[in-house]
Design a protein around this motif. Structure first.
Motif, mmCIF file in Angstrom:
data_model
loop_
_atom_site.group_PDB
_atom_site.id
_atom_site.type_symbol
_atom_site.label_atom_id
_atom_site.label_comp_id
_atom_site.label_asym_id
_atom_site.label_seq_id
_atom_site.Cartn_x
_atom_site.Cartn_y
_atom_site.Cartn_z
ATOM 1 N N ALA A 1 13.510 -5.628 -7.855
ATOM 2 C CA ALA A 1 12.399 -6.084 -8.621
ATOM 3 C C ALA A 1 11.734 -7.238 -7.916
ATOM 4 C CB ALA A 1 12.740 -6.695 -10.137
ATOM 5 N N ALA A 2 12.281 -8.053 -7.140
ATOM 6 C CA ALA A 2 11.638 -9.017 -6.513
ATOM 7 C C ALA A 2 10.921 -8.587 -5.368
ATOM 8 C CB ALA A 2 12.753 -10.280 -6.059
ATOM 9 N N LEU A 3 11.508 -7.759 -4.529
ATOM 10 C CA LEU A 3 10.692 -7.178 -3.338
ATOM 11 C C LEU A 3 9.585 -6.351 -3.853
ATOM 12 C CD1 LEU A 3 13.826 -6.158 -1.379
ATOM 13 C CD2 LEU A 3 12.263 -8.094 -0.597
ATOM 14 N N TRP A 4 9.849 -5.626 -4.839
ATOM 15 C CA TRP A 4 8.570 -4.772 -5.274
ATOM 16 C C TRP A 4 7.303 -5.642 -5.720
ATOM 17 C CZ3 TRP A 4 10.204 0.282 -8.309
ATOM 18 C CH2 TRP A 4 9.059 1.086 -8.597
ATOM 19 N N GLY B 1 2.075 -7.843 -5.182
ATOM 20 C CA GLY B 1 1.116 -9.003 -4.856
ATOM 21 C C GLY B 1 0.526 -8.885 -3.684
ATOM 22 N N TYR B 2 1.229 -8.723 -2.531
ATOM 23 C CA TYR B 2 0.513 -8.614 -1.147
ATOM 24 C C TYR B 2 -0.591 -7.380 -1.243
ATOM 25 C CZ TYR B 2 -0.516 -7.469 3.705
ATOM 26 O OH TYR B 2 -0.500 -7.223 5.046
ATOM 27 N N ALA B 3 -0.380 -6.111 -1.886
ATOM 28 C CA ALA B 3 -1.113 -5.116 -2.019
ATOM 29 C C ALA B 3 -2.502 -5.437 -2.712
ATOM 30 C CB ALA B 3 -0.592 -3.950 -2.811
ATOM 31 N N ILE C 1 -7.563 -9.032 -11.265
ATOM 32 C CA ILE C 1 -6.907 -9.334 -12.375
ATOM 33 C C ILE C 1 -6.482 -7.837 -13.103
ATOM 34 C CG2 ILE C 1 -7.093 -10.280 -14.797
ATOM 35 C CD1 ILE C 1 -8.742 -12.528 -13.638
ATOM 36 N N PHE C 2 -7.325 -6.824 -12.872
ATOM 37 C CA PHE C 2 -7.074 -5.502 -13.326
ATOM 38 C C PHE C 2 -5.666 -5.130 -13.422
ATOM 39 C CE2 PHE C 2 -7.345 -1.252 -11.794
ATOM 40 C CZ PHE C 2 -7.403 -0.267 -12.802
ATOM 41 N N TYR C 3 -5.188 -5.073 -11.940
ATOM 42 C CA TYR C 3 -3.774 -4.602 -11.662
ATOM 43 C C TYR C 3 -2.785 -5.078 -12.727
ATOM 44 C CZ TYR C 3 -6.581 -3.254 -7.887
ATOM 45 O OH TYR C 3 -7.599 -2.683 -6.869
ATOM 46 N N ILE C 4 -2.847 -6.777 -12.619
ATOM 47 C CA ILE C 4 -1.507 -7.147 -13.480
ATOM 48 C C ILE C 4 -1.932 -6.875 -14.853
ATOM 49 C CG2 ILE C 4 -2.412 -9.371 -13.764
ATOM 50 C CD1 ILE C 4 1.002 -8.466 -12.628
ATOM 51 N N MET D 1 -7.346 1.738 -4.574
ATOM 52 C CA MET D 1 -7.034 0.810 -6.088
ATOM 53 C C MET D 1 -6.161 1.783 -6.844
ATOM 54 S SD MET D 1 -10.872 -0.112 -7.095
ATOM 55 C CE MET D 1 -11.834 -1.602 -6.223
ATOM 56 N N LYS D 2 -6.002 3.060 -7.055
ATOM 57 C CA LYS D 2 -5.405 3.643 -7.848
ATOM 58 C C LYS D 2 -3.825 3.226 -7.357
ATOM 59 C CE LYS D 2 -6.456 7.683 -9.971
ATOM 60 N NZ LYS D 2 -6.827 9.265 -9.775
ATOM 61 N N ALA D 3 -3.682 3.482 -5.926
ATOM 62 C CA ALA D 3 -2.461 3.566 -5.392
ATOM 63 C C ALA D 3 -1.889 1.964 -5.699
ATOM 64 C CB ALA D 3 -2.536 3.804 -3.897
ATOM 65 N N VAL D 4 -2.704 1.003 -5.609
ATOM 66 C CA VAL D 4 -2.143 -0.300 -5.892
ATOM 67 C C VAL D 4 -1.813 -0.470 -7.545
ATOM 68 C CG1 VAL D 4 -2.923 -2.940 -5.777
ATOM 69 C CG2 VAL D 4 -3.371 -1.294 -3.878
ATOM 70 N N LEU D 5 -2.576 0.294 -8.145
ATOM 71 C CA LEU D 5 -2.377 0.041 -9.661
ATOM 72 C C LEU D 5 -0.963 0.684 -9.874
ATOM 73 C CD1 LEU D 5 -3.303 -0.509 -12.511
ATOM 74 C CD2 LEU D 5 -4.291 1.674 -12.678
ATOM 75 N N PHE D 6 -0.607 1.701 -9.406
ATOM 76 C CA PHE D 6 0.704 2.190 -9.700
ATOM 77 C C PHE D 6 1.726 1.621 -9.041
ATOM 78 C CE2 PHE D 6 -1.971 5.794 -11.469
ATOM 79 C CZ PHE D 6 -1.231 6.155 -12.396
#
Lengths: 45, 253
Positions: B15-18, B23-25, B42-45, B188-193
Motif C-alpha cells: 500500500a505504501a509503495l503503491w 503520487g509520483y504519477a 486533485i481529480f485523481y485523489i 490520465m486514465k492510467a494515472v486515475l486507475f
C-alpha cells in the motif's frame, strides 16, 4: 504553477484525514486492549 | 511472528509503495489539463476516494445481508469497519471537491445534484455510525445496523447517476457515460486507475485495522457480560422467601 497551493492543500488534507483516522483507531485499540487485559486478569484467562 | 501478521505487513508495504507510485504519477507523469492546469490533478485523489467509498458502502450492504442470514457478529463488525472507513473517504471527497471548486467555479459549494447527494450520503453513514451508540442490546444493535446498511446503500448508485441524469454544475462524466468527443486522455486514465488501486489498497489496510478494534471490543463485551452474570448469580441463588417480610418487601439487598 497556477493554483499549486490549492493542489498541495488537497493532498495534505487527504493525508491528514487518513493519519487522524489511523491515530484514532490506534488510540481506541489501546484503550480496548487495556480493558480486555483487565477483564482477562479478573477471570484468570 | 504469525503468518497472518507477516501477510499484513506485506500488504501495508505494498500500500505504501503503491501510494508513492500514484503520487509520483499524479505530479510528474499525468499531463497538464489545458484549461484548469495544476488544480485538475486533485481529480485523481477526489475520484479515487469517491469510488473507494462506493466499494466500502457496498461491503457494508454485503456484510448486512450476510449478518441477517448467518447471525455471525463478524459480518456486522466487517460492515461497521467498512462503513467507518468509507465515511472517512467520503469526507476526503467533500473536502477536496471545494478546494478544486473555489479556483474553478469561484465558489466553495453549490447545492448541485451531485454535491447535495454526496453530502446526503455522508450524513446517512454518519447516522449509521451513531446508530451503534444508541442501542445497548448487542443483537438488536447488529440487526438494526445491518438493515440500515442495506437501505443506505440505495443512495450510492443514485450519487453515481446524478451527473448522468441531471445537468448541474459538477463536471460531466469522463468515464462510463462520457459524451461523444469528451473523455479522458489515455495517460490520465492510467494515472486515475493507478491511484484508485493505491486507494483501495490503503482502504484495505485501514479497514483491517478498524476490524481488529471491533474484534477486541467483541471479546471485551463477552468477558464483561460474563463478569456481570457472575456478579448477579449469587443474588439470584438466594431463597426467594427472604424477599417478603411480615411488613412488606424487604428486597434482595
Amino acid at each position: 504553477m497556477k493554483n499549486f497551493n490549492s493542489l498541495l492543500a488537497a493532498y495534505m488534507v487527504f493525508w491528514a484525514i487518513v493519519f487522524i483516522f489511523q491515530f484514532t483507531i490506534a488510540r481506541r485499540q489501546a484503550r480496548a486492549e487495556a480493558e480486555l487485559e483487565k477483564l482477562r486478569q479478573q477471570f484468570g484467562k | 511472528m504469525s503468518p497472518n501478521r507477516i501477510l499484513w505487513l506485506v500488504v501495508k508495504l505494498i500500500a505504501a509503495l503503491w501510494m508513492a507510485a500514484a503520487g509520483y504519477a499524479i505530479f510528474f507523469v499525468a499531463p497538464d489539463e489545458s484549461t484548469m492546469h495544476a488544480i485538475q490533478r486533485i481529480f485523481y485523489i477526489h475520484v479515487s476516494s469517491a469510488w473507494t467509498a462506493g466499494v466500502a458502502f457496498f461491503l457494508v450492504a454485503v456484510g448486512g445481508v450476510l449478518y441477517l442470514i448467518k447471525r455471525d457478529p463478524r459480518y456486522d463488525w466487517a460492515g461497521l469497519s467498512a462503513a467507518e472507513t468509507g465515511f472517512v473517504f467520503t469526507t476526503v471527497v467533500l473536502v477536496t471537491g471545494p478546494i478544486w471548486a473555489k479556483p474553478i467555479w469561484g465558489i466553495w459549494w453549490t447545492w448541485d445534484p451531485r454535491l447535495t447527494s454526496t453530502f446526503v450520503l455522508w450524513l446517512m453513514y454518519a447516522a449509521y455510525l451513531l446508530l451503534g451508540t444508541l442501542v445497548d442490546d448487542k443483537q438488536r444493535r447488529s440487526v438494526l445496523r445491518s438493515v440500515y446498511g442495506i437501505f443506505a446503500f440505495i443512495n450510492v448508485p443514485l450519487v453515481f447517476m446524478t451527473i448522468r441524469w441531471w445537468r448541474g454544475q459538477h463536471p460531466s462524466p469522463v468515464i462510463a457515460g462520457a459524451q461523444p468527443g469528451s473523455g479522458l486522455d489515455p495517460t490520465m486514465k492510467a494515472v486515475l486507475f493507478l491511484t484508485w488501486g493505491a486507494t483501495l489498497c490503503l482502504f484495505a489496510v485501514l479497514m483491517r485495522s478498524r476490524y481488529r478494534l471491533e474484534v477486541i471490543r467483541g471479546e471485551t463485551e463477552e468477558l464483561r457480560q460474563l463478569a456481570e452474570d457472575s456478579a448477579v448469580a449469587p443474588a439470584s441463588n438466594r431463597p426467594f422467601v427472604s424477599a417478603v417480610t411480615p411488613t412488606g418487601f424487604a428486597g434482595r439487598g
